[in-house]
Design an enzyme around this catalytic site. Structure first.
Site, PDB file in Angstrom:
ATOM      1  CG  ASN A 140      -0.307  -0.002   2.530  1.00 41.74           C
ATOM      2  OD1 ASN A 140       0.713   0.662   2.740  1.00 41.74           O
ATOM      3  ND2 ASN A 140      -0.874  -0.742   3.485  1.00 41.74           N
TER       4      ASN A 140
ATOM      5  CD  GLU B 203       2.140  -2.449   3.461  1.00 41.20           C
ATOM      6  OE1 GLU B 203       1.701  -3.188   4.359  1.00 41.20           O
ATOM      7  OE2 GLU B 203       1.903  -2.640   2.243  1.00 41.20           O
TER       8      GLU B 203
ATOM      9  CG  ASP C  99      -5.706 -10.461   3.292  1.00 39.89           C
ATOM     10  OD1 ASP C  99      -4.497 -10.198   3.174  1.00 39.89           O
ATOM     11  OD2 ASP C  99      -6.261 -10.691   4.376  1.00 39.89           O
TER      12      ASP C  99
END
EC number: 2.7.1.167
Length: 473
Positions: A194, A197, A263
């Site tokens: 993301n 990150e 996920d």
């Protein structure tokens, strides 16, 4: 970019990573504790859902793809709950169970669809990397994509060994990265950080130009096949070496809970790539899937019917005039939602009150109505010179505007028999004074267990009579 539903059933994926259990305590709250200024929740329901790498595998299976999972758990009740849930969903789960350590559990206390508190039960796992690696090696045969679902909990000890083992078999490796050292993912086919990150590794990005530039450098330094940066309400950006950046807007209509959205992205990507989709199309599908899952509460998987319906909305095939491929996709989705398909056909040259009443009656025989329309050449053969009055495009446009009609399709033959063989409607409807055995295509429909119905027509309503009346003036 035109999207279609992949053949997920032929797309086996292996997920390796940090397995956890997401546990929810649901209950009402109507008072404040006398012991402290906190709400008192009367727990009425306990719900367990696979989380982390287990949620990735669950999402893959929910799309209809064969999913295998390798992870690490404790030897406890939470691990049993995970195993049972995954087995029930069709996931082949192989856990390295470690005694005297708890399975990672994230407990959320919920009231009125709001999260009041989260409690984490976890300790770093002393994982046997060699044992986990040998499990993965055994499962790589026949696998089309390997996913590394890394939450930094200790299951993944030697990323490079897994990446190189997959690359030796020409299996793409997708990694959902964590931590401040992305070098452990060197050589991966795709990583999906993301924005936070990503910026923790490359530094802050003031704009998209800087994001693209720093992303290109990261791909070069780590020998990455591609980089997908998920950006929340700003959508996602796909970067590939020597190709223009692809920016996709966020698809969520309403954001309810972002738990598990990452996920969903990597699981949809993995299943789509395993099914043979090109990377841009796989990313577009993942973007649609993420838009669905953030509208749900908690860690949730999306199903193939949900994704198929989202594709239909995207391609404009939820209702209206469709080609055969779009129609079959729409019908498959309707059946997945247990909807009954009704089929009728005709020329519908000049739409009149009799047609409207008849189509409303036909729609009442089920949940979805398909109207198949003779094209111009076949109408001329059936009705003679000078017909049709209106071209097939105009006839279909008018029919598609009726509330009773879901989908309209044209056919060139004199009868819709070929369409009936493809669509296999639950109910075939015809208007007029026929016996059921006189309805064209009745034998096709009854042969597979469908129903044929004949509905009466509204009196004094005839296209031919209208045409003759106009011509006589």
């Amino acid at each position: 970019m035109k999207l279609s539903m992949p053949r997920f059933d032929q797309a086996p994926v292996l997920v390796v990573g940090d397995v956890m259990l997401d546990r929810y305590w649901h209950g009402g709250t109507s008072r404040i504790s006398p012991e402290a200024p906190v709400p008192v929740v009367k727990v009425e329901q306990i719900e367990d859902r696979p989380g982390g790498a287990a949620n990735v595998a669950l999402n893959i299976a929910a799309l209809g793809a064969p999913a295998s999972l390798v992870g690490v758990t404790g030897d406890d009740e939470a691990a049993d709950s995970l195993s049972n849930s995954l087995k029930g969903a069709g996931v082949r789960a192989l856990f390295q169970r470690i005694a005297h350590q708890p399975t990672i559990v994230k407990l959320r206390v919920m009231s009125r669809h709001q999260q009041l508190l989260r409690i984490d039960f976890e300790e770093p796992f002393a994982t046997d990397a060699l044992a986990l690696g040998s499990q993965v090696d055994e499962l790589l045969e026949g696998i089309k994509v390997l996913v590394l679902s890394d939450y930094g909990k200790g299951a993944l000890k030697n990323h490079q060994a897994l990446i190189q083992a997959a690359r030796a078999k020409n299996i793409p490796v997708l990694a959902d990265p964590k931590g401040k050292d992305f070098s452990i993912y060197r050589g991966a086919s795709l990583i999906t950080p993301n924005l936070s990150e990503f910026e923790a590794i490359v530094g802050g990005c003031a704009d998209e130009h800087e994001l693209v530039s720093k992303g290109a450098t990261l791909m070069h330094d780590l020998d990455l096949g591609a980089l997908l940066v998920t950006r929340g309400e700003h959508g996602m950006t796909l970067l590939r070496p020597d190709q223009p950046a692809l920016h996709l807007p966020a698809r969520a209509r309403e954001v309810f809970d972002v738990t598990g959205a990452g996920d969903t992205v990597i699981s949809t990507l993995a299943a789509a790539i395993a099914a043979g989709e090109e990377l841009p199309h796989a990313v577009a599908l993942a973007n649609l899937a993420a838009g669905i899952v953030v509208g749900k509460l908690g860690t949730a998987a999306i199903s193939a019917p949900e994704l198929r319906r989202a594709i239909q909305r995207e391609e404009g095939s939820e209702r209206g005039v469709l080609g055969l491929e779009q129609l079959l996709l729409a019908v498959a989705d309707a059946r997945a939602h247990n909807e009954k398909i009704v089929f009728t056909n005709g020329c519908f040259d000049i739409l009149h009150a009799g047609h409207v009443t008849y189509l409303e009656q036909a729609r009442a025989q089920g949940d979805r109505l398909i109207v198949a329309v003779n094209d111009d050449a076949s109408v001329s053969r059936l009705k003679g010179p000078g017909r049709p009055i209106n071209s097939v495009d105009r006839r279909m446009a008018v029919l598609a505007g009726l509330g009773a009609v879901d989908w309209v399709i044209s056919f060139p033959e004199g009868t819709p028999e070929n369409l009936l063989r493809e669509v296999k409607p639950d109910v075939l409807v015809k208007g007029g004074d026929y016996g059921i055995d006189q309805v064209v295509g009745a034998d096709i429909v009854t042969a597979y267990g469908g129903t044929v119905k004949v509905l009466g027509l509204v009196e004094n309503s005839s296209t031919t009579a209208i045409v003759e009346k106009i011509r006589s003036r």
